[in-house]
Enzyme design. Structure first.
Site, short mmCIF file in Angstrom:
data_model
loop_
_atom_site.label_atom_id
_atom_site.label_comp_id
_atom_site.label_asym_id
_atom_site.label_seq_id
_atom_site.Cartn_x
_atom_site.Cartn_y
_atom_site.Cartn_z
N HIS A 225 -17.90 120.68 -13.50
CA HIS A 225 -19.16 121.74 -13.88
C HIS A 225 -20.03 121.60 -12.61
O HIS A 225 -20.06 120.63 -11.85
CB HIS A 225 -19.81 121.33 -15.04
CG HIS A 225 -18.95 121.07 -16.48
ND1 HIS A 225 -19.59 121.97 -17.53
CD2 HIS A 225 -17.82 120.89 -16.79
CE1 HIS A 225 -18.57 121.98 -18.52
NE2 HIS A 225 -17.47 121.15 -18.10
N GLY A 226 -20.85 122.81 -12.79
CA GLY A 226 -21.76 122.76 -11.91
C GLY A 226 -21.28 123.00 -10.47
O GLY A 226 -21.70 122.64 -9.47
N ALA A 227 -20.32 124.21 -10.41
CA ALA A 227 -19.67 124.34 -9.04
C ALA A 227 -20.32 125.17 -8.24
O ALA A 227 -20.18 125.17 -6.77
CB ALA A 227 -18.37 124.57 -9.22
N SER A 228 -21.31 125.86 -8.61
CA SER A 228 -22.11 126.76 -7.80
C SER A 228 -22.81 126.22 -7.00
O SER A 228 -23.47 125.23 -7.01
CB SER A 228 -23.19 127.60 -8.87
OG SER A 228 -22.39 128.39 -9.80
N ASP B 89 -18.52 126.55 -24.42
CA ASP B 89 -18.95 125.29 -23.50
C ASP B 89 -19.95 124.45 -24.29
O ASP B 89 -20.79 124.73 -25.25
CB ASP B 89 -19.68 126.11 -22.36
CG ASP B 89 -19.53 125.57 -21.01
OD1 ASP B 89 -18.85 124.31 -21.06
OD2 ASP B 89 -20.08 125.80 -19.95
N HIS B 90 -20.09 123.37 -23.85
CA HIS B 90 -21.11 122.26 -24.23
C HIS B 90 -21.73 122.16 -25.68
O HIS B 90 -22.79 122.44 -25.77
CB HIS B 90 -22.45 122.47 -23.36
CG HIS B 90 -22.04 122.04 -21.64
ND1 HIS B 90 -22.07 120.81 -21.17
CD2 HIS B 90 -21.82 122.94 -20.76
CE1 HIS B 90 -22.00 120.63 -20.15
NE2 HIS B 90 -21.50 121.96 -19.52
N GLY C 80 -26.93 124.29 -12.45
CA GLY C 80 -28.17 124.88 -11.78
C GLY C 80 -27.75 124.93 -10.00
O GLY C 80 -26.75 125.06 -9.61
N THR D 277 -24.27 129.47 -12.36
CA THR D 277 -25.36 130.01 -11.57
C THR D 277 -24.93 131.26 -10.59
O THR D 277 -25.55 132.30 -10.52
CB THR D 277 -25.93 128.94 -10.97
OG1 THR D 277 -26.29 127.82 -11.82
CG2 THR D 277 -27.36 129.01 -10.12
#
Ligand code: ZN
Length: 298
Positions: free
Chosen positions: A225-228, A81-82, A198, A250
């Site tokens: 991305h960042g689906a939390s 990732d990233h 986050g 997260t």
């Protein structure tokens, strides 16, 4: 079993589904995620964070995840990732990663394209065993590259509360999407549409207007991305707009840490029962992954 990330995600989108990716910092979590995929009969992606991959233990973890993926009864991809460090990328692919997020999102448009191309060239030049194996049946590149256009606020490995609107300045520009995908050669594209890494301060403000415009021109599957923290109905809506891969980190960490907090004292009292505690860790990760797989995949 092995699968190509782009083919996996395209096939999911064709049946109206999306594939979740879970960041795994350790083997217990990864095993639990793969068990959840087998339990649900759905494909899954194991993400390895770049800070993990930069360590010797992290490279051994990638190799272990590769073994886990190969032995699974459902398609499993192992993704770095990233990443932007060419040496770490090449080493990770040698260790067993079969896809990479070549992340030039902090760079300018042309530099971002150049980075993705550089990653491809470095992998082609290296041509290790992981490149030449059977997963590349159609003659395309064996290692699948995701790229990111627009910048995501927040930290991948630590969750701090962020306003969705801090993202506004770095939104993906729909007008650049097609050109970027074609010239970079990226096979999947991560977008910035108000999502953050986050925790969201308040409700996430997804810019559906931007995603709709991206979706209308995109010729590769999109990644969120960042689906939390993004509600399930919004993830399902994103799925109808070409988002075929959704990254979770997260929320999984939160669930595991809560389980450890609740269970550690009892297992300490039970004869320092680390194995029992790891069992709770595993069960928690498996439960979270299974529920997420079902939400996105069915
Ligand atoms: Zn990410």
């Amino acid at each position: 079993m092995r699968a190509r990330l782009d083919e996996l995600v395209t096939a999911a989108l064709q049946r109206g589904a999306a594939v979740p990716a879970f960041t795994c910092y350790d083997f217990t979590t990864a095993t639990a995620v793969v068990e959840a995929a087998e339990e649900t009969g759905l494909p899954v992606i194991l993400n390895v964070a770049p800070k993990t991959a930069a360590t010797r233990a992290g490279q051994r973890l990638i190799a272990a995840l590769r073994g886990l993926a190969d032995g699974a009864s459902v398609p499993v991809c192992v993704q770095l990732d990233h990443a932007s460090d060419l040496a770490v990328i090449v080493e990770s692919v040698r260790s067993g990663a079969d896809c990479v997020l070549a992340d030039g999102s902090s760079l300018g448009f042309e530099e971002n394209i150049a980075l993705v191309r550089e990653v491809r060239a470095a992998l082609d030049a290296d041509g290790g065993p992981a490149h030449s194996d059977a997963m590349d049946a159609d003659g395309g590149p064996a290692v699948v590259l995701e790229a990111e256009l627009g910048g995501l606020a927040g930290d991948e490995d630590k969750a701090f509360a962020l306003d969705s609107d801090v993202q506004a300045a770095g939104l993906t520009d729909p007008a650049q999407v097609r050109d970027f995908a074609e010239r970079s050669g990226a096979q999947l594209l991560a977008v910035a549409i108000g999502n953050v890494h986050g925790k969201y301060k308040g409700a996430p403000q997804i810019r559906w207007d931007v995603l709709e415009r991206i979706s209308a021109v995109a010729n590769v599957p999109l990644v969120l991305h960042g689906a939390s923290g993004i509600p399930a109905d919004e993830l399902l809506k994103a799925r109808t707009l070409g988002v075929g891969k959704v990254n979770f980190n997260t929320e999984l960490r939160t669930a595991i840490l809560a389980a450890l907090e609740a269970e550690t004292a009892a297992h300490r009292a039970d004869g320092e029962n680390l194995q029992g505690l790891l069992g709770r860790w595993s069960a928690t990760a498996r439960e979270f992954a299974a529920a997420t797989l079902r939400t996105l995949g069915e």
